[in-house]
Design an enzyme around this catalytic site. Structure first.
Site, PDB file in Angstrom:
ATOM      1  N   GLY A 101       2.040  -5.132   4.851  1.00  0.00           N
ATOM      2  CA  GLY A 101       2.188  -3.681   4.676  1.00  0.00           C
ATOM      3  C   GLY A 101       2.469  -3.041   6.023  1.00  0.00           C
ATOM      4  NE  ARG A 102       0.408   2.501   5.646  1.00  0.00           N
ATOM      5  CZ  ARG A 102       0.163   3.071   4.465  1.00  0.00           C
ATOM      6  NH1 ARG A 102       1.051   3.843   3.897  1.00  0.00           N
ATOM      7  NH2 ARG A 102      -1.003   2.901   3.861  1.00  0.00           N
ATOM      8  CB  ILE A 103      -1.772  -2.582   9.639  1.00  0.00           C
ATOM      9  CG1 ILE A 103      -2.146  -1.090   9.642  1.00  0.00           C
ATOM     10  CG2 ILE A 103      -2.463  -3.308  10.789  1.00  0.00           C
ATOM     11  CD1 ILE A 103      -3.614  -0.798   9.364  1.00  0.00           C
ATOM     12  NE  ARG A 153      -1.340  -7.951  -6.607  1.00  0.00           N
ATOM     13  CZ  ARG A 153      -1.710  -6.734  -7.007  1.00  0.00           C
ATOM     14  NH1 ARG A 153      -1.366  -6.288  -8.185  1.00  0.00           N
ATOM     15  NH2 ARG A 153      -2.421  -5.963  -6.224  1.00  0.00           N
ATOM     16  CB  ALA A 183      -8.191  -6.000   7.042  1.00  0.00           C
ATOM     17  NE  ARG A 184     -12.596  -1.064   5.150  1.00  0.00           N
ATOM     18  CZ  ARG A 184     -11.961  -0.368   6.099  1.00  0.00           C
ATOM     19  NH1 ARG A 184     -11.614  -0.953   7.236  1.00  0.00           N
ATOM     20  NH2 ARG A 184     -11.715   0.916   5.933  1.00  0.00           N
ATOM     21  CD  GLU A 204     -17.764  -3.139   9.911  1.00  0.00           C
ATOM     22  OE1 GLU A 204     -17.713  -1.916  10.107  1.00  0.00           O
ATOM     23  OE2 GLU A 204     -16.757  -3.841   9.771  1.00  0.00           O
ATOM     24  CG  HIS A 245     -14.607  -1.105  12.057  1.00  0.00           C
ATOM     25  ND1 HIS A 245     -15.060  -1.259  10.763  1.00  0.00           N
ATOM     26  CD2 HIS A 245     -13.328  -0.685  11.934  1.00  0.00           C
ATOM     27  CE1 HIS A 245     -14.087  -0.944   9.902  1.00  0.00           C
ATOM     28  NE2 HIS A 245     -13.035  -0.581  10.598  1.00  0.00           N
ATOM     29  N   GLY A 295     -10.402  -0.776  15.506  1.00  0.00           N
ATOM     30  CA  GLY A 295      -8.970  -0.784  15.191  1.00  0.00           C
ATOM     31  C   GLY A 295      -8.228   0.487  15.559  1.00  0.00           C
TER      32      GLY A 295
HETATM   33  C1  GLV Z   1     -10.522   1.638   9.573  1.00  0.00           C
HETATM   34  O1  GLV Z   1     -11.029   0.594   9.305  1.00  0.00           O
HETATM   35  C2  GLV Z   1      -9.796   2.438   8.638  1.00  0.00           C
HETATM   36  O2  GLV Z   1      -9.782   2.124   7.440  1.00  0.00           O
HETATM   37  O3  GLV Z   1      -9.244   3.462   9.061  1.00  0.00           O
END
Ligand code: GLV
Length: 326
Positions: free
Chosen positions: A162-164, A184, A244-245, A274, A292, A294
């Protein structure tokens, strides 16, 4: 309040710089901020949100039906200071006519930069190097000291282009990496400029990548996507990067794989629970751990705040913010 501006109260769950909230105040809204980083207890939170027209939350706040009901029928919008929305019950919001606003796009570069920082640090074994220097035990340059992974010619397996994911892949290309991706459905328009190969089977992508990086949302279907079985598919020399998560990865299984030398290293910005970090991760030598971070640049965090305030103003004026969830 302006003559025809939006009216009401916005409850902000955590402290934010006053300048970031100024657009809401300037528009005549009452801005009520919980001025502590510690979250409010549920009963107090429910009392504070009662009667609010909008909530400004962050990714550590759970927005569920009970919270929405505590806010009451006047609630029109929930803005989250994040791109991820896994902490929000989007169905419960939709059922109550509450618009969910998030912060896509503006954090793509910052998050991709951080992902590359984790990748480079893990590939070149910087945590081990830092410990060696800081311990005072470094005896000087040595021909075979802390040999790492050279990136040119290696395959980066991107889970979620995707974007990231695309921004990470573009950066990795500059380091000479080859890109393969899984999701997918193929995304030829994103893949073409990256010369990225679509791999329709996640297991095959994992087995054929030198570095795997995760860029997909957390949903019930993606929780523990990388479980013990899938982690075992990665080659022993491979690195796993996750910005991501946390719950996308079974952290216990990851610790076991790293401990047993079935994986060479990991770069993590996110964790299953977290701010708790699996104690095993803290002891492992080649694991890069970030708290965290990002989107944590000044430029990006300001842009995210602008998206939240503009989205709230649009929603309270009866419009549909461009950055609202579908
Ligand atoms: C960071 O984890 C966000 O979802 O912006």
């Amino acid at each position: 309040m302006t003559d025809d501006g939006p009216a009401g109260r916005v409850f902000v769950t955590r402290p934010l710089p006053a300048a970031w909230l100024a657009p809401l105040r300037d528009a005549g809204l009452t801005v009520d901020v919980h001025e502590a980083e510690d979250p409010l207890a549920t009963a107090e939170l429910h009392a504070r949100v009662a009667g609010a027209a909008a909530l400004w939350v962050q990714l550590t706040d759970r927005v569920d039906a009970a919270l929405l009901d505590a806010a009451g029928p006047g609630l029109r919008a929930v803005a989250t200071y994040s791109v991820g929305t896994n902490h929000i019950d989007a169905t419960a919001c939709r059922e109550r006519g509450v618009v969910v606003i998030h912060t896509p796009d503006v954090l793509t570069d910052a998050t991709a930069d951080l992902t590359l920082a984790l990748l480079l640090a893990a590939a070149r074994r910087l945590p081990e190097g830092q410990r060696l220097v800081a311990s005072g035990g470094w005896r000087g340059w040595a021909a075979t000291q802390l040999l790492g992974m050279e990136l040119r010619g290696r395959t980066l397996g991107v889970v979620g282009l995707g974007r990231i994911g695309s921004a990470v892949a573009a950066r990795a290309r500059a380091f000479g990496m080859r890109i393969a991706y899984h999701q997918r459905h193929p995304r030829p328009e994103a893949a073409a400029p990256l010369e990225a190969d679509f791999v329709d089977d996640l297991d095959r992508l994992l087995a054929t990548s030198d570095v795997v990086t995760l860029h997909l949302p957390l949903t019930p279907a993606t929780r523990h996507l990388l479980d013990a079985r899938r982690l075992a598919l990665l080659p022993a020399h491979a690195l796993l990067i996750n910005a991501a998560r946390g719950p996308l990865v079974d952290e216990g299984a990851l610790v076991a794989a790293l401990r047993e030398g079935r994986l060479a290293g990991a770069g993590l910005d996110v964790y299953e629970e977290e701010p708790r970090v699996h104690p095993g991760l803290l002891e492992l030598p080649n694991v890069v751990l970030a708290p965290h971070l990002g989107s944590a640049t000044d430029t990006t965090r300001r842009a995210m705040a602008e998206l939240c305030s503009a989205g709230i103003l649009t929603a309270l004026a009866g419009g549909r913010p461009a950055n609202a969830l579908a």
